[in-house]
Design a protein around this motif. Structure first.
Motif, PDB file in Angstrom:
ATOM      1  N   GLY A 100       0.801  -1.211   0.000  1.00 31.92           N
ATOM      2  CA  GLY A 100       0.000   0.000   0.000  1.00 31.92           C
ATOM      3  C   GLY A 100       0.833   1.259   0.000  1.00 31.92           C
ATOM      4  O   GLY A 100       0.500   2.236  -0.683  1.00 31.92           O
ATOM      5  N   ASP A 108      -5.271   9.812  -0.483  1.00 28.38           N
ATOM      6  CA  ASP A 108      -5.447   8.688   0.438  1.00 28.38           C
ATOM      7  C   ASP A 108      -4.892   9.036   1.821  1.00 28.38           C
ATOM      8  O   ASP A 108      -5.503   8.743   2.848  1.00 28.38           O
ATOM      9  N   ALA A 140      -7.493   0.321   6.456  1.00 31.21           N
ATOM     10  CA  ALA A 140      -8.129  -0.149   5.223  1.00 31.21           C
ATOM     11  C   ALA A 140      -7.801   0.760   4.042  1.00 31.21           C
ATOM     12  O   ALA A 140      -7.645   0.284   2.913  1.00 31.21           O
ATOM     13  N   ILE A 141      -7.695   2.067   4.290  1.00 24.90           N
ATOM     14  CA  ILE A 141      -7.348   2.992   3.207  1.00 24.90           C
ATOM     15  C   ILE A 141      -5.969   2.655   2.652  1.00 24.90           C
ATOM     16  O   ILE A 141      -5.761   2.606   1.428  1.00 24.90           O
ATOM     17  N   TYR A 143      -4.361  -0.269   2.956  1.00 26.21           N
ATOM     18  CA  TYR A 143      -4.365  -1.605   2.361  1.00 26.21           C
ATOM     19  C   TYR A 143      -5.081  -1.623   1.014  1.00 26.21           C
ATOM     20  O   TYR A 143      -4.696  -2.373   0.116  1.00 26.21           O
ATOM     21  N   GLN A 144      -6.123  -0.797   0.865  1.00 21.85           N
ATOM     22  CA  GLN A 144      -6.819  -0.707  -0.422  1.00 21.85           C
ATOM     23  C   GLN A 144      -5.900  -0.201  -1.519  1.00 21.85           C
ATOM     24  O   GLN A 144      -6.040  -0.586  -2.684  1.00 21.85           O
ATOM     25  N   ALA A 147      -4.226  -2.498  -3.956  1.00 19.53           N
ATOM     26  CA  ALA A 147      -4.988  -2.988  -5.114  1.00 19.53           C
ATOM     27  C   ALA A 147      -5.088  -4.511  -5.150  1.00 19.53           C
ATOM     28  O   ALA A 147      -5.038  -5.125  -6.207  1.00 19.53           O
ATOM     29  N   PRO A 149      -7.846  -6.812  -3.572  1.00 15.82           N
ATOM     30  CA  PRO A 149      -9.063  -6.912  -2.759  1.00 15.82           C
ATOM     31  C   PRO A 149      -9.161  -8.207  -1.962  1.00 15.82           C
ATOM     32  O   PRO A 149      -9.773  -8.222  -0.886  1.00 15.82           O
ATOM     33  N   LEU A 152      -7.243  -7.705   1.292  1.00 12.39           N
ATOM     34  CA  LEU A 152      -7.981  -6.862   2.233  1.00 12.39           C
ATOM     35  C   LEU A 152      -9.152  -7.625   2.844  1.00 12.39           C
ATOM     36  O   LEU A 152      -9.422  -7.502   4.043  1.00 12.39           O
ATOM     37  N   GLN A 153      -9.848  -8.428   2.038  1.00 16.10           N
ATOM     38  CA  GLN A 153     -10.981  -9.169   2.558  1.00 16.10           C
ATOM     39  C   GLN A 153     -10.559 -10.178   3.621  1.00 16.10           C
ATOM     40  O   GLN A 153     -11.222 -10.334   4.649  1.00 16.10           O
ATOM     41  N   ARG A 156      -9.807  -8.246   6.769  1.00 11.52           N
ATOM     42  CA  ARG A 156     -11.053  -7.825   7.435  1.00 11.52           C
ATOM     43  C   ARG A 156     -11.688  -8.987   8.201  1.00 11.52           C
ATOM     44  O   ARG A 156     -12.214  -8.809   9.307  1.00 11.52           O
TER      45      ARG A 156
END
Length: 226
Positions: A100, A108, A140-141, A143-144, A147, A149, A152-153, A156
């Motif tokens: 990230g 961001d 999360a910002i 980690y997003q 790119a 997903p 990140l999921q 979470r």
């Protein structure tokens, strides 16, 4: 053709799931709480069918489990399980921070700063749940920006699985006025992100999660000594 099953009221089930899920993450339904179908249906104002489906989904995501003579309950991780969760979190979140930080933008970082400021406000007000919400939003910002997903999921999901412990741990740190671990690592992570410094971001997350793991191990040792 005869259809033997009725269609699930998906939207209603989603709403019930969201309500129970939010109650678990806020600590209103703490670990070990029984998820009684009829009681929950009465509280949310639905029939039992969407509640049963919502509980099934919670079991699939690891937030609930079946126990003998109790039925479904909010899952309560043992300290040993928490150590395993934090070990995996350390591996994944160190990499997520590194990736990230390479791609995070100034916009961001401004969003991260806003979440950090709200997190510090929650600390000042002694609000453990709000503190965790803004901490996770800030992470999360970053980690997003990696790119990925799927990464990140998975992260979470791990956050949710150890949420009950995080609430207790955050409250304990809030009660210890001299404890700066609630904000120090996030401050350093924000600096690393603004500098687009992958190595520094990874190092901050590594240190932060090792610190959390050591606290859990200390609690585990204390428990075994009793």
């Amino acid at each position: 053709m005869v259809i033997s099953q009725r269609a699930e009221p998906t939207l209603l089930t989603d709403q019930v799931y969201d309500m129970i899920h939010a109650a678990i993450l806020s600590g209103d339904l703490p670990a070990g709480s029984r998820l009684k179908v009829r009681d929950l249906a009465e509280q949310v104002g639905t029939s039992v069918m969407p509640v049963r489906e919502a509980i099934r989904r919670l079991e699939e995501t690891g937030l609930a489990e079946r126990q003998p003579h109790k039925g479904a309950v909010v899952k309560n991780l043992t300290f040993e399980e928490l150590i395993h969760v934090y070990d995996v979190r350390r591996l994944l979140e160190t990499e997520a921070a590194r990736l990230g930080a390479e791609k995070v933008t100034a916009e961001d970082c401004n969003r991260m700063q806003a979440e950090y400021d709200l997190m510090r406000k929650a600390i000042d007000e002694g609000q453990a749940v709000a503190l965790l919400d803004h901490d996770e939003a800030m992470l999360a910002i970053l980690y997003q920006a990696a790119a990925n997903p799927v990464l990140l999921q998975v992260i979470r999901t791990l956050w949710q699985q150890c949420r009950a412990y995080k609430i207790v741990g955050a409250q304990g740190s809030l009660d210890a006025a001299e404890d700066d671990s609630l904000w120090r690592y996030q401050q350093d992570l924000l600096t690393a992100a603004r500098n687009n410094d992958p190595a520094a971001a990874a190092a901050v997350n590594e240190a932060s999660l090792r610190n959390a793991s050591e606290r859990i191990k200390t609690r585990l040792a204390e428990q075994k000594a009793i």
